[in-house]
Every structure is written in structure tokens, then in C-alpha cells.
Write a protein that holds these residues in place. Structure first.
Motif, PDB file in Angstrom:
ATOM      1  N   PHE A  14      52.433 -17.443   6.229  1.00  0.00           N
ATOM      2  CA  PHE A  14      53.425 -16.647   6.937  1.00  0.00           C
ATOM      3  C   PHE A  14      53.938 -17.454   8.130  1.00  0.00           C
ATOM      4  CE2 PHE A  14      50.093 -13.936   5.215  1.00  0.00           C
ATOM      5  CZ  PHE A  14      50.809 -13.103   4.372  1.00  0.00           C
ATOM      6  N   PRO A  15      54.808 -18.445   7.929  1.00  0.00           N
ATOM      7  CA  PRO A  15      55.260 -19.288   9.037  1.00  0.00           C
ATOM      8  C   PRO A  15      55.941 -18.465  10.132  1.00  0.00           C
ATOM      9  CG  PRO A  15      55.954 -20.195   6.928  1.00  0.00           C
ATOM     10  CD  PRO A  15      55.403 -18.830   6.660  1.00  0.00           C
ATOM     11  N   VAL A  16      55.478 -18.639  11.366  1.00  0.00           N
ATOM     12  CA  VAL A  16      56.051 -17.952  12.519  1.00  0.00           C
ATOM     13  C   VAL A  16      57.124 -18.812  13.160  1.00  0.00           C
ATOM     14  CG1 VAL A  16      55.526 -17.026  14.813  1.00  0.00           C
ATOM     15  CG2 VAL A  16      53.928 -16.671  12.925  1.00  0.00           C
ATOM     16  N   ASN A  17      56.809 -20.078  13.325  1.00  0.00           N
ATOM     17  CA  ASN A  17      57.757 -21.047  13.869  1.00  0.00           C
ATOM     18  C   ASN A  17      57.342 -22.427  13.383  1.00  0.00           C
ATOM     19  OD1 ASN A  17      55.705 -21.949  15.677  1.00  0.00           O
ATOM     20  ND2 ASN A  17      56.247 -20.308  17.092  1.00  0.00           N
ATOM     21  N   GLU A  18      57.883 -23.483  13.987  1.00  0.00           N
ATOM     22  CA  GLU A  18      57.589 -24.852  13.533  1.00  0.00           C
ATOM     23  C   GLU A  18      56.146 -25.263  13.822  1.00  0.00           C
ATOM     24  OE1 GLU A  18      60.058 -27.590  12.818  1.00  0.00           O
ATOM     25  OE2 GLU A  18      61.671 -26.178  12.459  1.00  0.00           O
ATOM     26  N   ILE A  19      55.472 -24.549  14.738  1.00  0.00           N
ATOM     27  CA  ILE A  19      54.128 -24.950  15.159  1.00  0.00           C
ATOM     28  C   ILE A  19      53.047 -24.051  14.553  1.00  0.00           C
ATOM     29  CG2 ILE A  19      52.606 -25.190  17.163  1.00  0.00           C
ATOM     30  CD1 ILE A  19      55.091 -25.980  18.768  1.00  0.00           C
ATOM     31  N   VAL A  20      53.237 -22.751  14.555  1.00  0.00           N
ATOM     32  CA  VAL A  20      52.204 -21.799  14.128  1.00  0.00           C
ATOM     33  C   VAL A  20      52.479 -21.327  12.702  1.00  0.00           C
ATOM     34  CG1 VAL A  20      51.069 -19.619  14.651  1.00  0.00           C
ATOM     35  CG2 VAL A  20      51.900 -21.062  16.514  1.00  0.00           C
ATOM     36  N   GLU A  21      51.464 -21.436  11.837  1.00  0.00           N
ATOM     37  CA  GLU A  21      51.591 -21.052  10.425  1.00  0.00           C
ATOM     38  C   GLU A  21      50.337 -20.256  10.000  1.00  0.00           C
ATOM     39  OE1 GLU A  21      53.010 -23.379   6.479  1.00  0.00           O
ATOM     40  OE2 GLU A  21      51.385 -24.295   7.591  1.00  0.00           O
ATOM     41  N   PRO A  22      50.312 -18.941  10.274  1.00  0.00           N
ATOM     42  CA  PRO A  22      49.167 -18.131   9.843  1.00  0.00           C
ATOM     43  C   PRO A  22      49.097 -18.030   8.317  1.00  0.00           C
ATOM     44  CG  PRO A  22      50.525 -16.947  11.429  1.00  0.00           C
ATOM     45  CD  PRO A  22      51.279 -18.159  11.017  1.00  0.00           C
ATOM     46  N   PHE A  23      47.905 -17.707   7.818  1.00  0.00           N
ATOM     47  CA  PHE A  23      47.725 -17.548   6.380  1.00  0.00           C
ATOM     48  C   PHE A  23      46.615 -16.540   6.108  1.00  0.00           C
ATOM     49  CE2 PHE A  23      44.925 -20.979   7.652  1.00  0.00           C
ATOM     50  CZ  PHE A  23      43.739 -20.647   7.034  1.00  0.00           C
ATOM     51  N   ALA A  24      46.615 -16.014   4.899  1.00  0.00           N
ATOM     52  CA  ALA A  24      45.556 -15.134   4.403  1.00  0.00           C
ATOM     53  C   ALA A  24      45.297 -15.517   2.956  1.00  0.00           C
ATOM     54  CB  ALA A  24      45.973 -13.674   4.498  1.00  0.00           C
ATOM     55  N   GLY A  25      44.083 -15.337   2.528  1.00  0.00           N
ATOM     56  CA  GLY A  25      43.754 -15.712   1.162  1.00  0.00           C
ATOM     57  C   GLY A  25      42.589 -14.912   0.617  1.00  0.00           C
ATOM     58  N   ALA A  26      42.437 -14.964  -0.685  1.00  0.00           N
ATOM     59  CA  ALA A  26      41.336 -14.306  -1.378  1.00  0.00           C
ATOM     60  C   ALA A  26      40.996 -15.118  -2.611  1.00  0.00           C
ATOM     61  CB  ALA A  26      41.710 -12.876  -1.760  1.00  0.00           C
ATOM     62  N   GLY A  27      39.802 -14.909  -3.103  1.00  0.00           N
ATOM     63  CA  GLY A  27      39.396 -15.650  -4.285  1.00  0.00           C
ATOM     64  C   GLY A  27      38.242 -14.981  -5.002  1.00  0.00           C
ATOM     65  N   PHE A  28      37.947 -15.507  -6.187  1.00  0.00           N
ATOM     66  CA  PHE A  28      36.817 -15.037  -6.970  1.00  0.00           C
ATOM     67  C   PHE A  28      36.206 -16.242  -7.669  1.00  0.00           C
ATOM     68  CE2 PHE A  28      40.445 -14.976  -9.758  1.00  0.00           C
ATOM     69  CZ  PHE A  28      39.954 -15.464 -10.953  1.00  0.00           C
ATOM     70  N   GLY A  29      34.994 -16.086  -8.095  1.00  0.00           N
ATOM     71  CA  GLY A  29      34.292 -17.184  -8.755  1.00  0.00           C
ATOM     72  C   GLY A  29      32.830 -16.831  -8.940  1.00  0.00           C
ATOM     73  N   MET A  30      31.951 -17.793  -8.614  1.00  0.00           N
ATOM     74  CA  MET A  30      30.529 -17.524  -8.764  1.00  0.00           C
ATOM     75  C   MET A  30      29.738 -18.104  -7.608  1.00  0.00           C
ATOM     76  SD  MET A  30      29.438 -19.924 -11.900  1.00  0.00           S
ATOM     77  CE  MET A  30      29.999 -21.591 -12.058  1.00  0.00           C
ATOM     78  N   GLY A  31      28.655 -17.399  -7.307  1.00  0.00           N
ATOM     79  CA  GLY A  31      27.687 -17.868  -6.320  1.00  0.00           C
ATOM     80  C   GLY A  31      26.449 -18.318  -7.056  1.00  0.00           C
ATOM     81  N   ILE A  32      25.958 -19.499  -6.726  1.00  0.00           N
ATOM     82  CA  ILE A  32      24.756 -20.045  -7.356  1.00  0.00           C
ATOM     83  C   ILE A  32      23.689 -20.100  -6.271  1.00  0.00           C
ATOM     84  CG2 ILE A  32      23.760 -21.975  -8.629  1.00  0.00           C
ATOM     85  CD1 ILE A  32      26.732 -22.704  -9.344  1.00  0.00           C
ATOM     86  N   PHE A  33      22.607 -19.371  -6.468  1.00  0.00           N
ATOM     87  CA  PHE A  33      21.555 -19.233  -5.467  1.00  0.00           C
ATOM     88  C   PHE A  33      20.255 -19.793  -6.032  1.00  0.00           C
ATOM     89  CE2 PHE A  33      24.556 -15.766  -5.410  1.00  0.00           C
ATOM     90  CZ  PHE A  33      25.042 -15.842  -4.122  1.00  0.00           C
ATOM     91  N   SER A  34      19.565 -20.590  -5.245  1.00  0.00           N
ATOM     92  CA  SER A  34      18.260 -21.087  -5.669  1.00  0.00           C
ATOM     93  C   SER A  34      17.301 -21.062  -4.482  1.00  0.00           C
ATOM     94  CB  SER A  34      18.363 -22.493  -6.259  1.00  0.00           C
ATOM     95  OG  SER A  34      18.866 -23.392  -5.313  1.00  0.00           O
ATOM     96  N   VAL A  35      16.079 -20.676  -4.791  1.00  0.00           N
ATOM     97  CA  VAL A  35      15.020 -20.568  -3.784  1.00  0.00           C
ATOM     98  C   VAL A  35      13.839 -21.385  -4.265  1.00  0.00           C
ATOM     99  CG1 VAL A  35      13.463 -18.977  -2.616  1.00  0.00           C
ATOM    100  CG2 VAL A  35      15.772 -18.257  -3.171  1.00  0.00           C
ATOM    101  N   GLN A  36      13.222 -22.106  -3.334  1.00  0.00           N
ATOM    102  CA  GLN A  36      12.077 -22.935  -3.668  1.00  0.00           C
ATOM    103  C   GLN A  36      11.024 -22.773  -2.574  1.00  0.00           C
ATOM    104  OE1 GLN A  36      12.950 -27.146  -3.910  1.00  0.00           O
ATOM    105  NE2 GLN A  36      12.013 -27.201  -5.922  1.00  0.00           N
ATOM    106  N   ASN A  37       9.791 -22.483  -2.960  1.00  0.00           N
ATOM    107  CA  ASN A  37       8.688 -22.344  -2.018  1.00  0.00           C
ATOM    108  C   ASN A  37       7.799 -23.574  -2.147  1.00  0.00           C
ATOM    109  OD1 ASN A  37       6.420 -21.703  -0.537  1.00  0.00           O
ATOM    110  ND2 ASN A  37       6.407 -19.567  -1.188  1.00  0.00           N
ATOM    111  N   PRO A  38       7.810 -24.461  -1.138  1.00  0.00           N
ATOM    112  CA  PRO A  38       6.997 -25.680  -1.248  1.00  0.00           C
ATOM    113  C   PRO A  38       5.494 -25.415  -1.156  1.00  0.00           C
ATOM    114  CG  PRO A  38       8.083 -25.593   0.884  1.00  0.00           C
ATOM    115  CD  PRO A  38       8.581 -24.438   0.090  1.00  0.00           C
ATOM    116  N   ASP A  39       5.098 -24.265  -0.608  1.00  0.00           N
ATOM    117  CA  ASP A  39       3.671 -23.969  -0.462  1.00  0.00           C
ATOM    118  C   ASP A  39       2.989 -23.704  -1.799  1.00  0.00           C
ATOM    119  OD1 ASP A  39       3.917 -24.264   2.272  1.00  0.00           O
ATOM    120  OD2 ASP A  39       4.214 -22.110   2.617  1.00  0.00           O
ATOM    121  N   ASN A  40       3.638 -22.932  -2.668  1.00  0.00           N
ATOM    122  CA  ASN A  40       3.001 -22.610  -3.944  1.00  0.00           C
ATOM    123  C   ASN A  40       3.764 -23.145  -5.156  1.00  0.00           C
ATOM    124  OD1 ASN A  40       5.172 -20.879  -4.152  1.00  0.00           O
ATOM    125  ND2 ASN A  40       3.983 -19.027  -3.746  1.00  0.00           N
ATOM    126  N   GLY A  41       4.897 -23.814  -4.935  1.00  0.00           N
ATOM    127  CA  GLY A  41       5.654 -24.408  -6.038  1.00  0.00           C
ATOM    128  C   GLY A  41       6.540 -23.442  -6.800  1.00  0.00           C
TER     129      GLY A  41
END
Length: 119
Positions: A14-41
Motif C-alpha cells: 500500500f504505497p503511501v509516498n515515495e519513501i513509505v510503503e506499508p504491506f500486509a501478508g498471509a500464508g499457509f504451509g507446514m510447520g516441522i517440529f522436532s524435540v530431542q532429549n540428550p539426557d535419555n536419547g
């Protein structure tokens, strides 16, 4: 713990003037989560549907260089449920989801505009 986001995003400027250019966005996809406990493996991982929203502004300091400031919110859907209802009042349906995982970020960076060839 490791969290990785693979997202497909769209952005609207949404350009306001030559200097300031605000924007908004959205997206979708996937989250990859991994957990590791070094104490017990023990280790575990999960991949979930994810979404994000973001907004901010580019501040152009030269013809082809801007400073970008952005805030983002990421979340992964943990469960989805729904129902279909029949009764004397008609038919209805619903779909709901929930998540207890939210990640908020404040980011900044540089933006470079590729010069357009003269026509």
C-alpha cells in the motif's frame, strides 16, 4: 527443540509516498517440529498444517534500497473437528480447529529493488 516453517505467502503493498510503503501478508504451509532429549536419547517429530500473518513497512532510503520492518505471527493447527447437524429447524454444519503453539517475531532487513530497463 527445532521449529521450521515452510510457507507459501502472498503480500499486498500500500504505497503511501515515495519513501513509505506499508504491506500486509498471509500464508499457509507446514510447520516441522522436532524435540530431542540428550539426557535419555528420546526424540520425536511432527509435521502440521501452518498459517501466518504479517505486516510492516519498507522505508526507501535510496532509489533501490529500503529498510524493512515487519511483525509476524505463525501458528500450526494441532487438531481439526467438525460436525453436520440435521433437525426440524434445517441443516447446519461447522468446522473448528485449535492450536496452543504461536510464534511471534519482529524482523528487519534490507530490500533491494532491481532497476528496470529504460523503455
Amino acid at each position: 527443540m527445532a521449529i521450521n516453517w515452510l510457507m507459501l505467502n502472498g503480500t499486498r503493498y500500500f504505497p503511501v509516498n515515495e519513501i513509505v510503503e506499508p504491506f500486509a501478508g498471509a500464508g499457509f504451509g507446514m510447520g516441522i517440529f522436532s524435540v530431542q532429549n540428550p539426557d535419555n536419547g528420546n526424540e520425536n517429530s511432527a509435521t502440521k498444517f501452518a498459517w501466518n500473518i504479517r505486516g510492516g513497512s519498507n522505508f526507501w532510503v535510496a532509489d533501490n534500497i529500503a529498510i524493512r520492518v515487519q511483525a509476524s505471527l505463525f501458528s500450526a493447527t494441532q487438531a481439526v473437528g467438525g460436525g453436520l447437524y440435521f433437525g426440524t429447524g434445517g441443516v447446519g454444519g461447522g468446522l473448528s480447529s485449535y492450536s496452543s503453539l504461536y510464534q511471534f517475531g519482529l524482523e528487519g532487513g534490507l530490500v533491494f529493488r532491481i532497476p528496470q530497463p529504460a523503455k
